[in-house]
Design an enzyme around this catalytic site. Structure first.
Site, mmCIF file in Angstrom:
data_model
loop_
_atom_site.group_PDB
_atom_site.id
_atom_site.type_symbol
_atom_site.label_atom_id
_atom_site.label_comp_id
_atom_site.label_asym_id
_atom_site.label_seq_id
_atom_site.Cartn_x
_atom_site.Cartn_y
_atom_site.Cartn_z
ATOM 1 N N MET A 172 107.679 12.172 87.731
ATOM 2 C CA MET A 172 107.499 12.674 89.081
ATOM 3 C C MET A 172 108.861 12.754 89.758
ATOM 4 O O MET A 172 109.417 11.747 90.176
ATOM 5 C CB MET A 172 106.557 11.743 89.855
ATOM 6 C CG MET A 172 106.516 12.037 91.320
ATOM 7 S SD MET A 172 105.315 11.087 92.262
ATOM 8 C CE MET A 172 106.137 9.523 92.411
ATOM 9 N N PRO A 173 109.429 13.937 89.871
ATOM 10 C CA PRO A 173 110.699 14.071 90.574
ATOM 11 C C PRO A 173 110.538 13.803 92.068
ATOM 12 O O PRO A 173 109.567 14.237 92.683
ATOM 13 C CB PRO A 173 111.085 15.530 90.345
ATOM 14 C CG PRO A 173 110.270 15.989 89.187
ATOM 15 C CD PRO A 173 109.017 15.184 89.240
ATOM 16 N N LEU A 174 111.488 13.081 92.615
ATOM 17 C CA LEU A 174 111.553 12.836 94.055
ATOM 18 C C LEU A 174 112.895 13.362 94.543
ATOM 19 O O LEU A 174 113.945 12.897 94.101
ATOM 20 C CB LEU A 174 111.430 11.353 94.380
ATOM 21 C CG LEU A 174 111.720 10.955 95.833
ATOM 22 C CD1 LEU A 174 110.725 11.605 96.779
ATOM 23 C CD2 LEU A 174 111.707 9.451 95.980
#
Length: 66
Positions: free
Chosen positions: A1-3
């Site tokens: 999950m890229p933030l």
């Protein structure tokens, strides 16, 4: 999950912020093959009086008063 976290001086319109979020999301999807629903974008807006470089705030720089 890229933030993806972005901090910038306040003053952009809701449309500009929406375009930024969309562009960053697309970039993450393309760059790391992340599912679009897994990409998170956080935009923090900071008052111009709270951001300084070289002991001069952005508000002071805009006003021409170093």
């Amino acid at each position: 999950m890229p933030l993806i976290e972005v901090t910038m001086v306040e003053g952009r319109s809701a449309e500009q912020l929406r375009a930024l979020i969309a562009g960053l999301t697309r970039a993450a999807v393309e760059a790391v093959d992340a599912p679009v629903e897994s990409v998170r974008v956080v935009v923090r807006e900071v008052p111009a009086t709270h951001w300084a470089a070289g002991d001069v705030t952005i508000a002071e720089r805009r006003a021409g008063t170093p």
